[in-house]
Design a protein around this motif. Structure first.
Motif, PDB file in Angstrom:
ATOM      1  N   ARG A  93       0.835  -1.215   0.000  1.00  0.00           N
ATOM      2  CA  ARG A  93       0.000   0.000   0.000  1.00  0.00           C
ATOM      3  C   ARG A  93       0.861   1.254   0.000  1.00  0.00           C
ATOM      4  NH1 ARG A  93      -4.519  -1.742   4.578  1.00  0.00           N
ATOM      5  NH2 ARG A  93      -5.206  -3.657   3.498  1.00  0.00           N
ATOM      6  N   GLU A  94       1.992   1.189   0.768  1.00  0.00           N
ATOM      7  CA  GLU A  94       2.876   2.341   0.790  1.00  0.00           C
ATOM      8  C   GLU A  94       3.465   2.601  -0.596  1.00  0.00           C
ATOM      9  OE1 GLU A  94       3.531   4.537   3.069  1.00  0.00           O
ATOM     10  OE2 GLU A  94       2.219   3.590   4.565  1.00  0.00           O
ATOM     11  N   LYS A  95       3.834   1.523  -1.277  1.00  0.00           N
ATOM     12  CA  LYS A  95       4.356   1.687  -2.628  1.00  0.00           C
ATOM     13  C   LYS A  95       3.307   2.273  -3.571  1.00  0.00           C
ATOM     14  CE  LYS A  95       7.638  -2.182  -2.304  1.00  0.00           C
ATOM     15  NZ  LYS A  95       8.007  -3.507  -2.848  1.00  0.00           N
ATOM     16  N   LEU A  96       2.069   1.811  -3.394  1.00  0.00           N
ATOM     17  CA  LEU A  96       0.986   2.315  -4.258  1.00  0.00           C
ATOM     18  C   LEU A  96       0.734   3.797  -3.992  1.00  0.00           C
ATOM     19  CD1 LEU A  96      -1.199   1.886  -6.343  1.00  0.00           C
ATOM     20  CD2 LEU A  96      -2.704   1.017  -4.542  1.00  0.00           C
ATOM     21  N   VAL A  98       2.954   5.983  -3.000  1.00  0.00           N
ATOM     22  CA  VAL A  98       4.041   6.732  -3.645  1.00  0.00           C
ATOM     23  C   VAL A  98       3.778   6.863  -5.142  1.00  0.00           C
ATOM     24  CG1 VAL A  98       6.521   6.719  -4.180  1.00  0.00           C
ATOM     25  CG2 VAL A  98       5.720   6.081  -1.891  1.00  0.00           C
ATOM     26  N   LEU A  99       3.324   5.759  -5.767  1.00  0.00           N
ATOM     27  CA  LEU A  99       3.017   5.796  -7.195  1.00  0.00           C
ATOM     28  C   LEU A  99       1.871   6.771  -7.500  1.00  0.00           C
ATOM     29  CD1 LEU A  99       3.361   4.678 -10.072  1.00  0.00           C
ATOM     30  CD2 LEU A  99       1.733   2.851  -9.439  1.00  0.00           C
ATOM     31  N   LEU A 100       0.854   6.700  -6.665  1.00  0.00           N
ATOM     32  CA  LEU A 100      -0.280   7.604  -6.886  1.00  0.00           C
ATOM     33  C   LEU A 100       0.147   9.053  -6.783  1.00  0.00           C
ATOM     34  CD1 LEU A 100      -3.117   5.779  -4.868  1.00  0.00           C
ATOM     35  CD2 LEU A 100      -2.804   5.844  -7.360  1.00  0.00           C
ATOM     36  N   ASP A 101       1.025   9.356  -5.843  1.00  0.00           N
ATOM     37  CA  ASP A 101       1.485  10.731  -5.679  1.00  0.00           C
ATOM     38  C   ASP A 101       2.280  11.182  -6.906  1.00  0.00           C
ATOM     39  OD1 ASP A 101       1.885  13.117  -3.939  1.00  0.00           O
ATOM     40  OD2 ASP A 101       3.999  12.526  -4.174  1.00  0.00           O
ATOM     41  N   SER A 102       3.096  10.264  -7.466  1.00  0.00           N
ATOM     42  CA  SER A 102       3.880  10.633  -8.648  1.00  0.00           C
ATOM     43  C   SER A 102       2.987  10.829  -9.873  1.00  0.00           C
ATOM     44  CB  SER A 102       4.921   9.541  -8.936  1.00  0.00           C
ATOM     45  OG  SER A 102       4.284   8.318  -9.299  1.00  0.00           O
ATOM     46  N   GLU A 104       0.005  12.035  -9.633  1.00  0.00           N
ATOM     47  CA  GLU A 104      -0.943  13.101  -9.263  1.00  0.00           C
ATOM     48  C   GLU A 104      -2.382  12.572  -9.178  1.00  0.00           C
ATOM     49  OE1 GLU A 104      -0.495  16.326 -11.986  1.00  0.00           O
ATOM     50  OE2 GLU A 104       1.490  16.871 -11.256  1.00  0.00           O
ATOM     51  N   ILE A 105      -2.480  11.374  -8.604  1.00  0.00           N
ATOM     52  CA  ILE A 105      -3.786  10.771  -8.341  1.00  0.00           C
ATOM     53  C   ILE A 105      -4.032  10.871  -6.846  1.00  0.00           C
ATOM     54  CG2 ILE A 105      -5.149   8.639  -8.419  1.00  0.00           C
ATOM     55  CD1 ILE A 105      -3.512   7.783 -10.837  1.00  0.00           C
ATOM     56  N   PRO A 106      -5.186  11.377  -6.404  1.00  0.00           N
ATOM     57  CA  PRO A 106      -5.425  11.571  -4.965  1.00  0.00           C
ATOM     58  C   PRO A 106      -5.418  10.260  -4.194  1.00  0.00           C
ATOM     59  CG  PRO A 106      -7.457  11.862  -6.215  1.00  0.00           C
ATOM     60  CD  PRO A 106      -6.350  11.756  -7.207  1.00  0.00           C
ATOM     61  N   ALA A 107      -5.062  10.352  -2.889  1.00  0.00           N
ATOM     62  CA  ALA A 107      -4.997   9.177  -2.019  1.00  0.00           C
ATOM     63  C   ALA A 107      -6.353   8.516  -1.834  1.00  0.00           C
ATOM     64  CB  ALA A 107      -4.424   9.572  -0.658  1.00  0.00           C
ATOM     65  N   SER A 108      -7.425   9.259  -2.107  1.00  0.00           N
ATOM     66  CA  SER A 108      -8.758   8.675  -1.989  1.00  0.00           C
ATOM     67  C   SER A 108      -8.943   7.513  -2.964  1.00  0.00           C
ATOM     68  CB  SER A 108      -9.822   9.743  -2.253  1.00  0.00           C
ATOM     69  OG  SER A 108      -9.654  10.318  -3.544  1.00  0.00           O
ATOM     70  N   PHE A 109      -8.111   7.465  -4.012  1.00  0.00           N
ATOM     71  CA  PHE A 109      -8.165   6.356  -4.953  1.00  0.00           C
ATOM     72  C   PHE A 109      -7.888   5.042  -4.229  1.00  0.00           C
ATOM     73  CE2 PHE A 109      -6.214   3.462  -7.985  1.00  0.00           C
ATOM     74  CZ  PHE A 109      -7.010   3.579  -9.116  1.00  0.00           C
ATOM     75  N   LEU A 110      -6.860   5.046  -3.358  1.00  0.00           N
ATOM     76  CA  LEU A 110      -6.520   3.844  -2.591  1.00  0.00           C
ATOM     77  C   LEU A 110      -7.620   3.503  -1.606  1.00  0.00           C
ATOM     78  CD1 LEU A 110      -4.577   1.607  -1.744  1.00  0.00           C
ATOM     79  CD2 LEU A 110      -3.407   3.285  -0.251  1.00  0.00           C
ATOM     80  N   ASN A 111      -8.182   4.498  -0.961  1.00  0.00           N
ATOM     81  CA  ASN A 111      -9.271   4.243  -0.006  1.00  0.00           C
ATOM     82  C   ASN A 111     -10.458   3.581  -0.693  1.00  0.00           C
ATOM     83  OD1 ASN A 111      -7.709   5.449   1.995  1.00  0.00           O
ATOM     84  ND2 ASN A 111      -8.612   7.490   1.610  1.00  0.00           N
ATOM     85  N   SER A 112     -10.832   4.125  -1.853  1.00  0.00           N
ATOM     86  CA  SER A 112     -11.945   3.542  -2.600  1.00  0.00           C
ATOM     87  C   SER A 112     -11.613   2.118  -3.037  1.00  0.00           C
ATOM     88  CB  SER A 112     -12.240   4.412  -3.820  1.00  0.00           C
ATOM     89  OG  SER A 112     -13.262   3.833  -4.614  1.00  0.00           O
ATOM     90  N   LEU A 113     -10.354   1.889  -3.413  1.00  0.00           N
ATOM     91  CA  LEU A 113      -9.937   0.563  -3.855  1.00  0.00           C
ATOM     92  C   LEU A 113     -10.033  -0.445  -2.725  1.00  0.00           C
ATOM     93  CD1 LEU A 113      -8.701  -1.289  -5.997  1.00  0.00           C
ATOM     94  CD2 LEU A 113      -6.443  -0.409  -5.385  1.00  0.00           C
ATOM     95  N   LEU A 114      -9.618  -0.034  -1.529  1.00  0.00           N
ATOM     96  CA  LEU A 114      -9.658  -0.946  -0.387  1.00  0.00           C
ATOM     97  C   LEU A 114     -11.086  -1.182   0.093  1.00  0.00           C
ATOM     98  CD1 LEU A 114      -6.595   0.429   1.619  1.00  0.00           C
ATOM     99  CD2 LEU A 114      -6.690  -1.647   0.196  1.00  0.00           C
ATOM    100  N   GLU A 115     -11.942  -0.145   0.050  1.00  0.00           N
ATOM    101  CA  GLU A 115     -13.309  -0.270   0.560  1.00  0.00           C
ATOM    102  C   GLU A 115     -14.241  -0.962  -0.437  1.00  0.00           C
ATOM    103  OE1 GLU A 115     -14.650   3.589   1.604  1.00  0.00           O
ATOM    104  OE2 GLU A 115     -13.139   3.879   3.182  1.00  0.00           O
ATOM    105  N   ASN A 116     -14.089  -0.625  -1.724  1.00  0.00           N
ATOM    106  CA  ASN A 116     -15.035  -1.114  -2.733  1.00  0.00           C
ATOM    107  C   ASN A 116     -14.439  -2.141  -3.690  1.00  0.00           C
ATOM    108  OD1 ASN A 116     -16.908   0.851  -1.733  1.00  0.00           O
ATOM    109  ND2 ASN A 116     -15.814   2.409  -2.957  1.00  0.00           N
ATOM    110  N   THR A 128      -7.468   5.876 -15.243  1.00  0.00           N
ATOM    111  CA  THR A 128      -6.825   4.847 -14.413  1.00  0.00           C
ATOM    112  C   THR A 128      -7.895   4.058 -13.677  1.00  0.00           C
ATOM    113  OG1 THR A 128      -4.907   6.291 -14.114  1.00  0.00           O
ATOM    114  CG2 THR A 128      -5.131   4.422 -12.594  1.00  0.00           C
ATOM    115  N   VAL A 129      -7.708   2.738 -13.630  1.00  0.00           N
ATOM    116  CA  VAL A 129      -8.611   1.843 -12.914  1.00  0.00           C
ATOM    117  C   VAL A 129      -7.789   0.953 -11.986  1.00  0.00           C
ATOM    118  CG1 VAL A 129     -10.118  -0.173 -13.158  1.00  0.00           C
ATOM    119  CG2 VAL A 129     -10.458   1.810 -14.595  1.00  0.00           C
ATOM    120  N   GLY A 130      -8.304   0.755 -10.775  1.00  0.00           N
ATOM    121  CA  GLY A 130      -7.649  -0.156  -9.830  1.00  0.00           C
ATOM    122  C   GLY A 130      -8.629  -1.199  -9.324  1.00  0.00           C
TER     123      GLY A 130
END
Length: 464
Positions: A93-96, A98-102, A104-116, A128-130
């Motif tokens: 998740r930490e690596k993801l 860092v990638l999202l930040d590079s 310029e994708i908001p961190a909410s992308f990871l939250n949505s990915l983990l929740e939904n 982008t799709v995860g």
């Protein structure tokens, strides 16, 4: 659009409204298509992420050459496509992040990915799709991004097509609007052309009223009513001038003549007294005529048009008889009210002075053209109307000339040796028309003429 013709105003307004509708519809089509394009590409990326994950984890279990062949056949590369796979543990998740930040994708992308178990993001260029992917009990995070080159090209093409379509449609609608507005306004232009041909010398001309009645027919009818009022006003003015010159001339001639006789030589007191009595009598007559003419001029109009009032028709006939007696003492005009005895039905609503002019003109003509023989001036109750009947035993009107009696300045061939102006009957006809009434005439040459004037009861004419 102050100085623009109505035809162009209609075309412009019609075009602007049509252009607005087309723009709204085109914008709706573009937005709906854009949303569909975006969702469709997200769906492709979703499927791409699932298949890519399966092939990636399958790669370690099959021959490398076989994997490459399957990947080439079934996984056609997308423009700027990139794939990432991370373990779902804390380190992954930490690596993801860092990638999202590079990217310029908001961190909410990871939250949505983990929740939904699914997340999507669209930037200016890429989508982008995860997804979360489970392989042999171990959870992974798979992310795929790509550029929808075909979709963007389709939207650019759609925009050009819609924009060109709107421009062409606006041009076509404007031309059609000019043609349509021209056809709609053509009858109005014809009315204007006909009205411009009407002058003070031909006020008898009228506009043609087409059937079935519509707004243009109402416009033509309104013009005709205005012309009726103008023509009547001109006739009244002419009649007033003619009557004034005729009525004023007689006493003035008598006064001047008597004065010249009195001053021609010395006379005794009695002769001077007789001359002064004649002058006084004619001066009184002149004063009475002047007052009557002034009263007629003053009471016929107010600031808003002709004066409309309620009055008794029998009283008006008595007044007319009195005036005829003063102007023509030898007349044999007889009044008959025996056929209209209900008092309430003797009232009219209209211009008293104009109706008096109409009745006086016909009654005086009856007396004049019958050489002061018997003339009957009677009232008759006719249900919804009240009728004034003027009957004489005069020279009559030739049958072939009856149709011309309401033409201005027309005089029958058998009365041209009798002094007159030929405006009395035309004026009477116009006055009756203004009051919604009608005139019926019967005449036999050398036997007499009957005029029947029918007045509607209970309604005043519209003079405005």
């Amino acid at each position: 659009m102050g100085g623009i013709k109505i035809k162009y105003k209609i075309a412009i307004i019609y075009t602007v409204l049509t252009a607005a509708v087309l723009c709204i519809v085109s914008t709706f089509i573009y937005i709906v298509t854009s949303i569909h394009r975006k969702n469709e590409f997200f769906g492709r990326l979703h499927s791409r992420a699932s298949i890519a994950a399966e092939f990636r984890f399958l790669q370690s279990e099959v021959d490398a050459r076989l994997f490459e062949e399957i990947s080439r056949k079934h996984l056609q590369a997308l423009p700027e496509e990139r794939e990432w796979v991370f373990d779902a543990d804390e380190a992954g998740r930490e690596k993801l992040l860092v990638l999202l930040d590079s990217l310029e994708i908001p961190a909410s992308f990871l939250n949505s990915l983990l929740e939904n178990s699914y997340a999507e993001h669209e930037s200016n260029r890429t989508q982008t799709v995860g997804i979360r992917y489970d392989h042999r009990g171990k959870e992974h995070l798979v992310m795929v991004s790509a550029f929808d080159e075909a979709g963007k090209g389709l939207m650019t093409y759609l925009f050009r097509v819609l924009f060109t379509g709107v421009l062409v449609s606006v041009a076509v609608v404007y031309l059609l609007g000019l043609i349509y507005a021209g056809s709609i306004l053509k009858p109005i232009a014809q009315i204007i052309q006909k009205v411009n041909r009407i002058t003070a010398s031909n006020l008898h001309l009228r506009l043609e009223v087409h059937e079935p009645p519509d707004e243009l027919a109402d416009l033509a009818l309104t013009f005709n009513r205005m012309l009726d009022r103008l023509e009547t006003s001109f006739d009244i003015q002419h009649n007033f001038i003619s009557n004034a010159s005729h009525e004023l001339n007689n006493p003035l001639t008598a006064i001047v003549g008597e004065s010249e006789v009195a001053l021609s030589k010395n006379r005794d007191a009695e002769e001077y007294r007789q001359s002064l009595e004649v002058i006084s009598r004619e001066a009184s007559r002149l004063e009475r005529i002047t007052l009557n003419l002034l009263k007629l001029a003053q009471t016929s109009y107010n600031d808003q048009g002709l004066v409309v009032e309620r009055f008794r028709l029998d009283e008006l006939l008595l007044e007319i008889k009195k005036d005829i007696n003063e102007n023509n003492p030898g007349n044999k005009v007889q009044l008959d009210f025996s056929n209209a005895r209900e008092e309430e039905r003797l009232y009219l609503a209209g211009s008293r002075s104009l109706i008096k002019i109409a009745l006086t003109n016909i009654a005086e003509n009856a007396s004049k053209f019958s050489a002061n023989n018997d003339v009957e001036l009677g009232l008759y109750d006719k249900g919804p109307e009240i009728m004034v009947r003027i009957w004489d035993r005069g020279v009559g009107i030739p049958e072939n000339e009856l149709k011309y009696i309401y033409d201005p300045f027309f005089r029958a061939s058998n009365v041209r040796n009798i002094k007159g102006f030929g405006i009395g009957l035309p004026l009477a006809y116009k006055i009756m028309s203004l009051h919604g009434g009608r005139i019926r005439v019967e005449s036999v040459e050398n036997e007499g003429t009957v005029f029947e004037l029918y007045f509607p009861l209970g309604a005043a004419a519209d003079f405005r």
